[in-house]
Write a protein that holds these residues in place. Structure first.
Motif, PDB file in Angstrom:
ATOM      1  N   LEU A  20       0.827  -1.203   0.000  1.00 56.54           N
ATOM      2  CA  LEU A  20       0.000   0.000   0.000  1.00 56.54           C
ATOM      3  C   LEU A  20       0.865   1.258   0.000  1.00 56.54           C
ATOM      4  CD1 LEU A  20      -3.006   0.884   0.175  1.00 56.54           C
ATOM      5  CD2 LEU A  20      -2.741   0.931   2.655  1.00 56.54           C
ATOM      6  N   PHE A  21       1.979   1.192   0.732  1.00 55.08           N
ATOM      7  CA  PHE A  21       2.892   2.336   0.764  1.00 55.08           C
ATOM      8  C   PHE A  21       3.644   2.493  -0.564  1.00 55.08           C
ATOM      9  CE2 PHE A  21       7.289   3.831   1.674  1.00 55.08           C
ATOM     10  CZ  PHE A  21       6.968   5.155   1.905  1.00 55.08           C
ATOM     11  N   ARG A  22       4.200   1.421  -1.065  1.00 56.42           N
ATOM     12  CA  ARG A  22       5.006   1.518  -2.288  1.00 56.42           C
ATOM     13  C   ARG A  22       4.180   1.882  -3.515  1.00 56.42           C
ATOM     14  NH1 ARG A  22       9.922  -2.823  -2.637  1.00 56.42           N
ATOM     15  NH2 ARG A  22      10.643  -2.704  -0.475  1.00 56.42           N
ATOM     16  N   ARG A  23       2.967   1.369  -3.562  1.00 51.75           N
ATOM     17  CA  ARG A  23       2.135   1.572  -4.757  1.00 51.75           C
ATOM     18  C   ARG A  23       1.375   2.891  -4.708  1.00 51.75           C
ATOM     19  NH1 ARG A  23      -0.055   2.076  -9.006  1.00 51.75           N
ATOM     20  NH2 ARG A  23      -1.279   0.579 -10.229  1.00 51.75           N
ATOM     21  N   ALA A  54      -4.763 -12.169  -0.659  1.00 52.15           N
ATOM     22  CA  ALA A  54      -5.739 -11.916  -1.725  1.00 52.15           C
ATOM     23  C   ALA A  54      -6.133 -10.442  -1.742  1.00 52.15           C
ATOM     24  CB  ALA A  54      -6.967 -12.796  -1.517  1.00 52.15           C
ATOM     25  N   LEU A  55      -6.269  -9.848  -0.558  1.00 55.89           N
ATOM     26  CA  LEU A  55      -6.579  -8.424  -0.472  1.00 55.89           C
ATOM     27  C   LEU A  55      -5.421  -7.599  -1.036  1.00 55.89           C
ATOM     28  CD1 LEU A  55      -8.287  -6.037   0.459  1.00 55.89           C
ATOM     29  CD2 LEU A  55      -7.384  -6.368   2.768  1.00 55.89           C
ATOM     30  N   GLN A  56      -4.204  -8.006  -0.737  1.00 57.15           N
ATOM     31  CA  GLN A  56      -3.036  -7.301  -1.272  1.00 57.15           C
ATOM     32  C   GLN A  56      -3.032  -7.349  -2.794  1.00 57.15           C
ATOM     33  OE1 GLN A  56       0.896  -8.628   0.074  1.00 57.15           O
ATOM     34  NE2 GLN A  56       1.671  -8.235  -1.985  1.00 57.15           N
ATOM     35  N   ASP A  57      -3.320  -8.508  -3.370  1.00 60.06           N
ATOM     36  CA  ASP A  57      -3.347  -8.648  -4.827  1.00 60.06           C
ATOM     37  C   ASP A  57      -4.373  -7.695  -5.438  1.00 60.06           C
ATOM     38  OD1 ASP A  57      -2.521 -10.289  -7.271  1.00 60.06           O
ATOM     39  OD2 ASP A  57      -4.711 -10.514  -7.302  1.00 60.06           O
ATOM     40  N   ALA A  58      -5.544  -7.585  -4.802  1.00 64.59           N
ATOM     41  CA  ALA A  58      -6.587  -6.697  -5.311  1.00 64.59           C
ATOM     42  C   ALA A  58      -6.150  -5.236  -5.220  1.00 64.59           C
ATOM     43  CB  ALA A  58      -7.876  -6.916  -4.527  1.00 64.59           C
ATOM     44  N   VAL A  59      -5.517  -4.865  -4.099  1.00 70.37           N
ATOM     45  CA  VAL A  59      -5.075  -3.489  -3.915  1.00 70.37           C
ATOM     46  C   VAL A  59      -4.016  -3.110  -4.949  1.00 70.37           C
ATOM     47  CG1 VAL A  59      -3.766  -1.986  -2.356  1.00 70.37           C
ATOM     48  CG2 VAL A  59      -5.676  -3.339  -1.474  1.00 70.37           C
ATOM     49  N   LEU A  60      -3.091  -4.026  -5.218  1.00 61.63           N
ATOM     50  CA  LEU A  60      -2.015  -3.741  -6.170  1.00 61.63           C
ATOM     51  C   LEU A  60      -2.516  -3.572  -7.590  1.00 61.63           C
ATOM     52  CD1 LEU A  60       0.863  -6.095  -4.950  1.00 61.63           C
ATOM     53  CD2 LEU A  60       0.884  -3.592  -4.977  1.00 61.63           C
ATOM     54  N   ASP A  62      -5.940  -3.026  -8.573  1.00 65.93           N
ATOM     55  CA  ASP A  62      -7.196  -2.301  -8.756  1.00 65.93           C
ATOM     56  C   ASP A  62      -7.198  -1.077  -7.852  1.00 65.93           C
ATOM     57  OD1 ASP A  62      -9.743  -1.374  -9.122  1.00 65.93           O
ATOM     58  OD2 ASP A  62     -10.758  -3.144  -8.303  1.00 65.93           O
ATOM     59  N   ALA A  63      -6.902   0.096  -8.430  1.00 65.11           N
ATOM     60  CA  ALA A  63      -6.820   1.329  -7.641  1.00 65.11           C
ATOM     61  C   ALA A  63      -8.145   1.674  -6.982  1.00 65.11           C
ATOM     62  CB  ALA A  63      -6.364   2.488  -8.531  1.00 65.11           C
ATOM     63  N   VAL A  66      -8.523   0.930  -3.227  1.00 61.51           N
ATOM     64  CA  VAL A  66      -7.810   1.693  -2.205  1.00 61.51           C
ATOM     65  C   VAL A  66      -8.736   2.546  -1.340  1.00 61.51           C
ATOM     66  CG1 VAL A  66      -5.995   3.407  -1.780  1.00 61.51           C
ATOM     67  CG2 VAL A  66      -5.675   1.644  -3.527  1.00 61.51           C
ATOM     68  N   PRO A  67      -9.607   3.383  -1.927  1.00 57.39           N
ATOM     69  CA  PRO A  67     -10.489   4.166  -1.049  1.00 57.39           C
ATOM     70  C   PRO A  67     -11.403   3.313  -0.187  1.00 57.39           C
ATOM     71  CG  PRO A  67     -11.121   4.401  -3.369  1.00 57.39           C
ATOM     72  CD  PRO A  67      -9.791   3.734  -3.341  1.00 57.39           C
ATOM     73  N   ARG A  68     -11.786   2.134  -0.697  1.00 54.67           N
ATOM     74  CA  ARG A  68     -12.616   1.235   0.107  1.00 54.67           C
ATOM     75  C   ARG A  68     -11.829   0.729   1.313  1.00 54.67           C
ATOM     76  NH1 ARG A  68     -15.155  -3.200  -3.759  1.00 54.67           N
ATOM     77  NH2 ARG A  68     -16.369  -3.612  -1.847  1.00 54.67           N
TER      78      ARG A  68
END
Length: 277
Positions: A20-23, A54-60, A62-63, A66-68
């Motif tokens: 989340l920080f790097r991306r 799985a949540l990390q994969d989605a965050v990386l 699908d922008a 992130v707000p969700r």
């Protein structure tokens, strides 16, 4: 869950926060571990993921995710004039000092959806200071800032807001400041006419203004000790000499590396004053 399972979860959480920080440059890596883990578990369950990986994969990938996720990671529980004794102390003990300035800057750090901002704007209008005050309302959650800028709240919350306002020493009726329709209370836009809403992180960003008053309540409790020190250092560097800092009821500067820069001004309400340099 087994100890091994806990270890795997902790690794997954570490990697998720790093991603989340790097991306996206949202840095939750130094938030209090127990608190951030609890919120991430809620996010994983509510968003329908079987694992943090799985949540990390989605965050990386699908922008829009992130707000969700931010809605779970940032605190959005507040109310107007929360802890009325705090606002009464601001009104009775801090405002007389603020009156001596020809113009004022007030920073509401971690403003969330704007309840505290509107509380200060109403208080300053009642005390005749609003027209000479510039407010900075900052948060890391863009969705929360949008709500704050709209000044619209559910009508069923107004009863508690009104009671708090009265107990804080309010000099008017809260109903003077909003119109009600369709289950919503819309607060007077002139309360926000001298407000700058801005995305600002106490974790990664620098000082951006000089202020006579900073209110940052119930934010530091979610940080680890080094991050708390960083935030208090920002407040110290932002305040004019003899400026004021207000913290939450469960927060204090007792163990901060910057404690020597402040004196207790209203001990019971966690209001501090910047020492002379």
């Amino acid at each position: 869950m087994t100890k091994a399972g806990d270890d795997v979860e902790d690794i997954e959480i570490h990697l998720l926060l790093e991603a989340l920080f790097r991306r996206y440059h949202y840095d939750f890596r130094h938030y209090a571990p127990a608190s951030i883990k609890r919120r991430l578990k809620q996010a994983r369950q509510q968003l329908g993921f079987h694992s943090f990986s799985a949540l990390q994969d989605a965050v990386l990938h699908d922008a829009a995710m992130v707000p969700r996720l931010l809605n779970y990671l940032t605190v959005q529980v507040s109310e107007m004039f929360r802890d009325p004794g705090y606002f009464r102390a601001i009104r009775e003990k801090v405002v007389p000092h603020l009156r001596t300035y020809p113009s004022l800057k007030v920073w509401i750090a971690g403003c969330s959806s704007g309840e505290e901002l509107h509380s200060f704007a109403i208080l300053f209008r009642e005390e005749g200071l609003l027209d000479r005050t510039l407010f900075y309302a900052t948060d890391i959650n863009p969705g929360a800032l949008e709500i704050a800028a709209s000044g619209v709240y559910a009508l069923d919350r107004i009863k508690a807001f009104t009671e708090n306002h009265q107990m804080s020493g309010g000099k008017s009726s809260l109903s003077d400041y909003y119109t009600a329709a369709y289950g919503r209370a819309v607060f007077d836009k002139t309360l926000r006419s001298r407000v700058v809403f801005s995305d600002h992180s106490l974790v990664t960003d620098a000082v951006f203004a000089e202020a006579q008053l900073i209110s940052c309540r119930n934010v530091l409790i979610y940080f680890d000790r080094p991050l708390q020190d960083r935030a208090v250092g920002l407040f110290r560097d932002s305040l004019v000499r003899k400026g004021f800092l207000g913290l939450g009821s469960k927060e204090n500067l007792r163990f901060s590396g910057h404690a020597c820069a402040f004196t207790e001004f209203v001990r019971e309400e966690k209001i501090y004053q910047r020492r002379e340099p």
